[in-house]
Scaffold this motif. Structure first.
Motif, short mmCIF file in Angstrom:
data_model
loop_
_atom_site.label_atom_id
_atom_site.label_comp_id
_atom_site.label_asym_id
_atom_site.label_seq_id
_atom_site.Cartn_x
_atom_site.Cartn_y
_atom_site.Cartn_z
N HIS A 57 0.84 -1.20 0.00
CA HIS A 57 0.00 0.00 0.00
C HIS A 57 0.88 1.26 0.00
O HIS A 57 0.63 2.20 -0.76
N HIS A 61 1.25 4.19 -2.97
CA HIS A 61 1.14 5.65 -2.82
C HIS A 61 2.39 6.34 -3.33
O HIS A 61 2.32 7.37 -4.01
N CYS A 127 -6.91 8.77 2.16
CA CYS A 127 -6.69 7.34 1.87
C CYS A 127 -7.86 6.53 2.40
O CYS A 127 -8.47 6.88 3.41
N GLY A 128 -8.15 5.42 1.73
CA GLY A 128 -9.28 4.58 2.12
C GLY A 128 -8.97 3.62 3.26
O GLY A 128 -9.88 2.98 3.80
N HIS A 133 -0.46 1.23 6.49
CA HIS A 133 0.73 1.60 5.75
C HIS A 133 1.96 1.13 6.52
O HIS A 133 1.94 1.09 7.75
#
Ligand SMILES: [Zn+2]
Length: 161
Positions: A57, A61, A127-128, A133
């Motif tokens: 993830h 990004h 962010c969902g 992260h």
């Protein structure tokens, strides 16, 4: 009514590829003549390993930002559900060598330079799943991938400089 479809990615024999590699999936021309190209950015050997979700993830990004800093025409770069790499879709036609060099340079920045402040979209607004992260994982995986080298051919190891 549905029609018969063949999805190219499911026709690939995932047991014969040699990751990390960049593979051209397709080049397609739209009704107005615009061309897009679609790539398999395979960072981890299929069915042998997979990047854990948090690290993947964070890499996602960072690639959204770092690829655009290095080349024009990125439409999207999104992780595979199998977590072994990314789909990358570009305007226009590009060689797998050019894509491999860009991905290598992005991973070098992630491994050596990136700090948490550099990771875009890590807030609840942007962010969902902002709690999922890991820059530590992203950096360790980037190092492992760079140690193996990124090939511009999926079947023969041809590592880009
Ligand atoms: Zn996100």
């Amino acid at each position: 009514m549905t029609k018969e479809v063949l999805v190219e990615s499911f026709e690939l024999d995932h047991t014969i590829v040699k990751a990390p590699y960049i593979r051209m999936i397709s080049e397609e021309t739209g009704p107005k003549g615009d061309m897009i190209s679609n790539y398999d950015i395979r960072l981890v050997q299929p069915n042998e390993d997979a990047i854990p979700t948090a690290g993947l993830h964070t890499i996602e990004h960072l690639l959204a930002l770092l690829i655009r800093k290095r080349m024009d025409g990125l439409i999207d770069c999104s992780p595979f559900g199998c977590r072994t790499g990314f789909h990358m879709i570009m305007w226009g036609s590009h060689s797998t060598t050019e894509i491999a060099q860009v991905i290598k340079s992005c991973l070098e920045e992630i491994a050596e330079v990136t700090t948490w402040e550099d990771v875009p979209g890590t807030t609840i607004e942007s962010c969902g799943n902002y709690k999922d992260h890991s820059l530590f994982s992203a950096k360790e995986w980037a190092k492992l991938i760079l140690e193996q080298g990124i090939s511009d051919d999926p079947f023969e190891r041809h590592i880009v400089e």
